[in-house]
Write a protein that holds these residues in place. Structure first.
Motif, mmCIF file in Angstrom:
data_model
loop_
_atom_site.group_PDB
_atom_site.id
_atom_site.type_symbol
_atom_site.label_atom_id
_atom_site.label_comp_id
_atom_site.label_asym_id
_atom_site.label_seq_id
_atom_site.Cartn_x
_atom_site.Cartn_y
_atom_site.Cartn_z
ATOM 1 N N SER A 144 -26.938 18.303 1.037
ATOM 2 C CA SER A 144 -27.233 17.050 1.514
ATOM 3 C C SER A 144 -26.238 16.041 1.076
ATOM 4 O O SER A 144 -26.005 14.868 1.706
ATOM 5 C CB SER A 144 -28.513 16.564 0.898
ATOM 6 O OG SER A 144 -28.605 16.312 -0.502
ATOM 7 N N SER A 145 -25.389 16.168 0.121
ATOM 8 C CA SER A 145 -24.524 15.186 -0.571
ATOM 9 C C SER A 145 -22.895 15.671 -0.421
ATOM 10 O O SER A 145 -22.004 14.816 -0.791
ATOM 11 C CB SER A 145 -24.880 14.780 -1.821
ATOM 12 O OG SER A 145 -24.646 15.922 -2.616
ATOM 13 N N TYR A 498 -19.305 22.283 19.059
ATOM 14 C CA TYR A 498 -19.563 20.812 18.659
ATOM 15 C C TYR A 498 -18.287 20.594 17.838
ATOM 16 O O TYR A 498 -17.550 19.442 17.775
ATOM 17 C CB TYR A 498 -20.654 20.906 17.777
ATOM 18 C CG TYR A 498 -20.648 20.042 16.319
ATOM 19 C CD1 TYR A 498 -20.631 18.781 16.427
ATOM 20 C CD2 TYR A 498 -20.699 20.787 15.043
ATOM 21 C CE1 TYR A 498 -20.473 17.870 15.339
ATOM 22 C CE2 TYR A 498 -20.496 20.184 14.063
ATOM 23 C CZ TYR A 498 -20.521 18.817 13.863
ATOM 24 O OH TYR A 498 -20.556 18.068 12.721
ATOM 25 N N ASN B 517 -20.233 13.737 14.449
ATOM 26 C CA ASN B 517 -19.723 14.218 13.104
ATOM 27 C C ASN B 517 -20.425 13.798 11.912
ATOM 28 O O ASN B 517 -20.672 14.831 11.095
ATOM 29 C CB ASN B 517 -18.171 13.797 13.152
ATOM 30 C CG ASN B 517 -17.314 14.408 12.220
ATOM 31 O OD1 ASN B 517 -17.190 15.367 11.863
ATOM 32 N ND2 ASN B 517 -16.851 13.375 11.335
ATOM 33 N N ASN B 520 -23.358 15.950 11.319
ATOM 34 C CA ASN B 520 -23.226 17.127 11.196
ATOM 35 C C ASN B 520 -24.126 18.085 12.151
ATOM 36 O O ASN B 520 -24.688 19.046 11.929
ATOM 37 C CB ASN B 520 -23.489 17.514 9.582
ATOM 38 C CG ASN B 520 -23.035 18.924 9.238
ATOM 39 O OD1 ASN B 520 -22.222 19.571 9.587
ATOM 40 N ND2 ASN B 520 -23.883 19.287 8.153
ATOM 41 N N LEU B 557 -15.979 7.062 10.097
ATOM 42 C CA LEU B 557 -17.070 6.718 9.603
ATOM 43 C C LEU B 557 -18.136 5.901 10.249
ATOM 44 O O LEU B 557 -17.863 5.584 11.534
ATOM 45 C CB LEU B 557 -16.828 5.944 8.183
ATOM 46 C CG LEU B 557 -15.916 6.668 7.152
ATOM 47 C CD1 LEU B 557 -15.361 5.669 6.226
ATOM 48 C CD2 LEU B 557 -16.444 7.678 6.657
ATOM 49 N N GLY B 609 -30.358 13.114 6.639
ATOM 50 C CA GLY B 609 -29.260 13.314 5.441
ATOM 51 C C GLY B 609 -29.590 14.583 4.642
ATOM 52 O O GLY B 609 -28.428 14.817 4.018
ATOM 53 N N ALA B 612 -26.478 16.198 5.883
ATOM 54 C CA ALA B 612 -25.215 15.548 6.494
ATOM 55 C C ALA B 612 -24.818 14.547 5.451
ATOM 56 O O ALA B 612 -25.384 13.235 5.167
ATOM 57 C CB ALA B 612 -25.895 14.653 7.561
ATOM 58 N N PRO B 613 -23.839 15.056 4.609
ATOM 59 C CA PRO B 613 -23.380 14.335 3.467
ATOM 60 C C PRO B 613 -22.984 12.814 4.022
ATOM 61 O O PRO B 613 -23.012 11.758 3.462
ATOM 62 C CB PRO B 613 -22.254 15.038 2.815
ATOM 63 C CG PRO B 613 -22.534 16.389 3.160
ATOM 64 C CD PRO B 613 -23.352 16.521 4.583
ATOM 65 N N LEU B 614 -22.435 12.680 5.433
ATOM 66 C CA LEU B 614 -21.829 11.504 5.591
ATOM 67 C C LEU B 614 -22.876 10.341 5.912
ATOM 68 O O LEU B 614 -22.827 9.206 6.290
ATOM 69 C CB LEU B 614 -20.927 11.545 6.924
ATOM 70 C CG LEU B 614 -19.748 12.165 6.479
ATOM 71 C CD1 LEU B 614 -18.711 12.379 7.757
ATOM 72 C CD2 LEU B 614 -18.911 11.409 5.342
ATOM 73 N N GLN B 616 -25.606 9.752 4.012
ATOM 74 C CA GLN B 616 -25.700 9.284 2.726
ATOM 75 C C GLN B 616 -25.511 7.666 2.236
ATOM 76 O O GLN B 616 -26.454 6.918 2.077
ATOM 77 C CB GLN B 616 -25.200 10.176 1.377
ATOM 78 C CG GLN B 616 -25.791 11.524 1.258
ATOM 79 C CD GLN B 616 -27.115 11.629 1.522
ATOM 80 O OE1 GLN B 616 -28.012 10.837 0.861
ATOM 81 N NE2 GLN B 616 -27.512 12.673 1.991
#
Lengths: 676, 676
Positions: A144-145, A498, B517, B520, B557, B609, B612-614, B616
């Protein structure tokens, strides 16, 4: 086979946190050993290069860094990698023994060791190291992070040396940026040959300085300057990709003869040649009895050959039906004089004149399988393309060529324009399990090549025709022959699909663009949902006759947004099979959910159509699907008997190929349900 | 003002089927008279060109045909329009009196008459005719089954002759295809000047054959060959667009001095210059006391000038703080010797040396407003850029320059990189209503130019920073000063935005790529919904200090997916105002629906999340919005008193600029509700 694969996986995963089945590697490597541990990626991640590589590794490693950056959002401190041993303490160490050469039969092997604090890539050359970097990117995992690499040891090398993609830039011109992003995607799945089909009836696409008429008169202004050609070849070379140019002669000659009609085979010089605007096989053919023809080709080769450092030159040679030759007494006379009995003999005579012209530049001649006649030089490479659609067994000529002593490349079975399922391409092996060829003969089969003919493909849709399917073909050409599990392939291909967006491939995003245009700037969800059960008409049944659409038609229709392997159809077929095996309530519910979705989609499409003319052609098919869905819900819920004549009537409406150039990819499953 | 516009519309629509308010014309034409009738478009639609136009009209008319084709799906029979009077009976007749020249003060007017069976375009030259074709495309209407043009007469001409867009290709290099699609979009909204900012601290982007070191050492391999420059200039010319190159000197010189440190102003020759990787204002400056500096610039101009047929050359001249000059005794001595009191005087001395170098090639010098010193030649064009952010009144220098006798172009107020609302740009007039300038002075104000600085803009996000906002700026520069209705502008801009996809502009589709992206490869709906209430931090508060992101950071981002004028914020603000005016149940319901959506979005984002780290970094802001939404629902439904300290605490969390480089665009409306 599935059983073998599962066993293969099971053998290694006992101690690993990440299981092999979770890895989205494509092509699947020859050997992989996962261990229990992770390499954590942080902002200080750096790369160091050692050994004696070609400088392409620096750009390759820098690109790797930026792609990993973009995915993880870590934005590494390291900027550009530009020299040997620049950062000796870097976590990722790349060692290449020697500089790689672009070409066939290079050592492309690599070893990739991911340890908890270190990643080591060792390769014979930068070519293998580039492959290793792609594999490493595919190894990326996350929780997750954070993102990390699982510890593992991978050793890998390709099964075939020729792993190609052909793009036809004659029917629809494809700008340089379109080609470059496709070269990026090729490299990402370890393809190494870009076959550039530069000329055809519909256009001459390469600047020839000595003969500007070729592009002035026969390109509509859509061609590559020699500078642009060089920039594409350089870009390919930086990615380890060989570029093979094709100048298609003596047939497919409408464009060249638009510029130089005097070298054509027509008897009536006043019959003008014109750039062809339709699709099909056309008569314009170079005159093999005219010395000027050879002078022109020699001039062309003198300019084209130096632009391509590789050792191979494709001269086409396909689909010359010889009609204009038969009708020309001068050519008939020439045949007699030179003791050439058939048009095949005459074409062989023609082709053999080209051999020394190319040899002068160090090029080996390659041609489509029609060039394989009894007198053809054994130095030629035979490009196998004919198969069941042409009334021949699949892969017939590839085996014949190998037996006849020719090196050969297989494209039959890899025709992307046929809009067939990826499964067909994936299971098409250049050397099938049941092959009876000797070891020596097998060695002549260099590999295979996906072919993207562009009669119905614009720069906006090219990527969606090539990708992600070509990743599966790449796996067939790279990986072990035993890697054939379809479910695993689909899962990994979808993940690859993807990730191709990272390289600028437009197959996902341009679909929405087409649908927004069709919707007239309304909400596209219903169109997208319906597109997920529709596929473009297959095997040349769209634009049948070749005259419905012209080469300048923009192709912004629903069929252009649809692709083979419609995703919801794939899922519906599974749900149908489950239901037919076991009519429990869960399986019923799953089927009924599809039907309800399609009923709702049809309502939405009707609504959309009130303000969108381009939605109209889709409605009859959507209506048919909605109607049969209503009936099937009633049947499944036991409110009504199935297999009535009404049901069959509705079913046949769902089998229609008369609407919007698409077919319902769920028809077969619907039929199973109706006949159940 | 709204009242005037409405009256203006009302005066003409009585007999028309389509009303003026329904037309999505942008820029709005000077005169339009709609009549009751339609021109039906069918497959046989053809174009004919008469008069004496430049050949650019043929490509322009052919492109028009293909775009209309793509929208309507009719796929016209007519292929390429290539000569005068090719199809005399065509429905669309284009007559151009003479050939247009690319440059300022050309007659760009046109008249467009749409009759029921005929469309007539008459223009002084092909330049006006190209504008007419864009207007005609914007006139396209449809019902459920067909597309048509409403009958109308339009006569049109621009208010200003300089309607520009600058793209900075130094901070982030922008490939040729990115520029070409933006040139297409410029032409679609009748912009006619492309200002190409080719060099800066972060890179030298143009090949100079005599000085290959410039690109070898100072471009990271990212530059345009002279062939590519020519192809862009040609492409622009075919669309009626003038290209103005900028070589920024004597400051912004890190890149040029990386190649030629000996021409820098630093005293310590061993202090190496380097390509700058950060954003900001930097000290490296050319040495104006060194004759070699002028020789180098002369060499550069000798190569650059012939590539650009236009009469204008931008030499930058901005943001030279003179620190390296102050620190260099040799330069101090030079100042004294030449009686140059200040660094401004020294820079004027420097700039004046360039005037004849450019004049030799027939070029007029243009520079940013810093070049406007007392001794500066009145032949120079002053580019006004400073304003409130620099402690000056808005548009200060544009009026000053006009008074001082200089021709001038306004960019202050059109800085796209500030991420401000389009409303600010739209209402920014080069000659405001309250201007006290004389007629003669006003005539010196050539127009305006949107500036796209690219410190935080990659090729993937460039389009979303420029479009659709620049269409509103284009309207300010083309249309009558009185066209200022914001609601109308927003409606027409949104329609224009969608149509830009036809030209390949990526602002809509690339947003989804970034979100995929970040997600994820999970469903992006929640991210898209949240992005519709978030805007990137404004006015240089993102990447403050200029060192958080480097020029090679990929910028993938959440903030890069967001844009100014967040669409749901716009709608929520309206709903808030409605509610505060009248707290009826419908207005309540509308507000509550927003809050419920944001609560659901937050839940979905939390779920997303997990894999999907991004995602967070986004969660704290999403959580704040969800929490205040819950409170506001309770308040609105009268279950709880508002304005508690808890509410204010939650509100301030929604005002945070510490998360994911974005701010909540709904904060102001939330505040109104809390304080209500």
């Amino acid at each position: 086979m599935k059983y073998i694969i599962i066993l293969l996986f099971a053998a290694f995963v006992s101690n690993a946190q990440v299981k092999k089945e979770q890895l989205n590697l494509m092509p699947w490597p020859q050997n992989i050993n996962l261990t229990a541990g992770n390499f954590a990626i942080n902002k200080n991640f750096k790369i160091n290069v050692t050994g004696n590589p070609n400088s392409r590794i620096f750009a390759g490693a820098t690109n790797f860094l930026r792609r990993l950056d973009g995915r993880t959002g870590l934005f590494f401190g390291q900027g550009f990698i530009s020299k040997i041993n620049q950062t000796p303490t870097a976590e990722l160490q790349i060692n290449c023994v020697q500089a790689g050469n672009i070409g066939l039969n290079q050592d492309e092997s690599y070893k990739l060791e991911i340890q908890e604090n270190k990643i080591l890539i060792t390769a014979a050359s930068d070519l293998g190291a580039l492959h290793a970097l792609e594999t490493l990117l595919q190894m990326l995992q996350n929780d997750s992070s954070k993102y990390y690499f699982p510890t593992a040891t991978i050793s890998d090398t390709p099964r075939f040396t020729w792993r190609g993609l052909m793009i036809d830039v004659a029917r629809h011109f494809q700008p340089v940026d379109v080609l470059k992003r496709n070269l990026d995607a090729m490299a990402a799945v370890k393809l190494n040959v870009f076959h550039w089909h530069l000329t055809d009836d519909q256009g001459w696409r390469i600047q020839i300085k000595k003969h500007p008429k070729l592009t002035d008169l026969a390109s509509d202004g859509l061609f590559y300057t020699q500078e642009e050609i060089k920039s594409v070849v350089k870009y390919a070379g930086e990615r380890g990709i060989l570029v093979v140019p094709e100048i298609d002669v003596p047939g497919h000659a409408s464009a060249i003869l638009t510029a130089y009609p005097e070298m054509g085979s027509r008897t009536n010089a006043s019959t003008l040649y014109e750039i062809e605007r339709n699709a099909g096989i056309f008569n314009p053919t170079l005159d093999p009895s005219n010395p000027k023809t050879y002078q022109l080709l020699s001039d062309i080769f003198d300019e084209v050959c130096p632009l391509f450092p590789g050792a191979y030159f494709h001269i086409g040679g396909d689909e010359n039906e010889g009609k204009d030759w038969d009708a020309n007494p001068k050519i008939q006379k020439f045949k007699k004089k030179n003791k050439l009995e058939t048009n095949h003999d005459l074409q062989t005579y023609f082709t053999m004149q080209l051999v020394p012209m190319l040899k002068k530049h160090g090029k080996q001649l390659m041609g489509w399988e029609e060039i394989m006649t009894k007198d053809m030089s054994k130095q030629a490479i035979i490009h196998s393309w004919k198969g069941p659609n042409e009334g021949l067994p699949a892969g017939h000529s590839v085996a014949a060529a190998a037996k006849n002593g020719y090196q050969t490349v297989l494209s039959n079975g890899y025709y992307l324009d046929l809009m067939q399922s990826v499964n067909d391409h994936y299971l098409n092996d250049p050397i099938p399990h049941n092959s009876t060829l000797t070891t020596e003969e097998r060695a002549r089969i260099l590999g295979g090549e996906a072919t993207m003919w562009t009669e119905l493909v614009t720069p906006a849709t090219l990527d969606s025709r090539i990708w992600p399917r070509t990743a599966a073909i790449a796996e067939r050409l790279w990986s072990s022959q035993d890697i054939v599990d379809l479910e695993s392939m689909h899962n990994r291909m979808n993940a690859t699909s993807y990730r191709l967006e990272e390289l600028g491939i437009t197959h996902i995003k341009n679909k929405d663009v087409i649908l927004r245009n069709i919707s007239n700037n309304q909400e596209i969800k219903a169109l997208a949902d319906f597109s997920n059960v529709c596929e473009p008409l297959k095997i040349y049944s769209r634009n049948a006759g070749g005259t419905e659409y012209q080469m300048y038609s923009p192709l912004t229709l629903f069929a252009d947004a649809c692709t083979p392997d419609a995703i919801d159809a794939h899922n519906f077929n599974k749900a149908t099979d489950n239901y037919l095996k076991n009519k429990n309530s869960e399986n019923k519910r799953e089927l009924v959910a599809f039907f309800q979705k399609w009923i709702a989609t049809n309502k939405d499409l009707v609504q959309l159509g009130l303000n969108a003319p381009l939605v109209q052609p889709i409605l009859p098919l959507s209506k048919s699907l909605s109607e049969i869905s209503q009936q099937l819900i009633a049947t499944i819920e036991n409110k009504q008997a199935s297999n009535s004549s009404k049901m069959n009537e509705l079913l046949e409406k769902c089998n229609s190929k008369n609407h919007a150039d698409v077919e319902l990819a769920v028809y077969k499953s619907l039929k199973k349900l109706v006949n159940n």
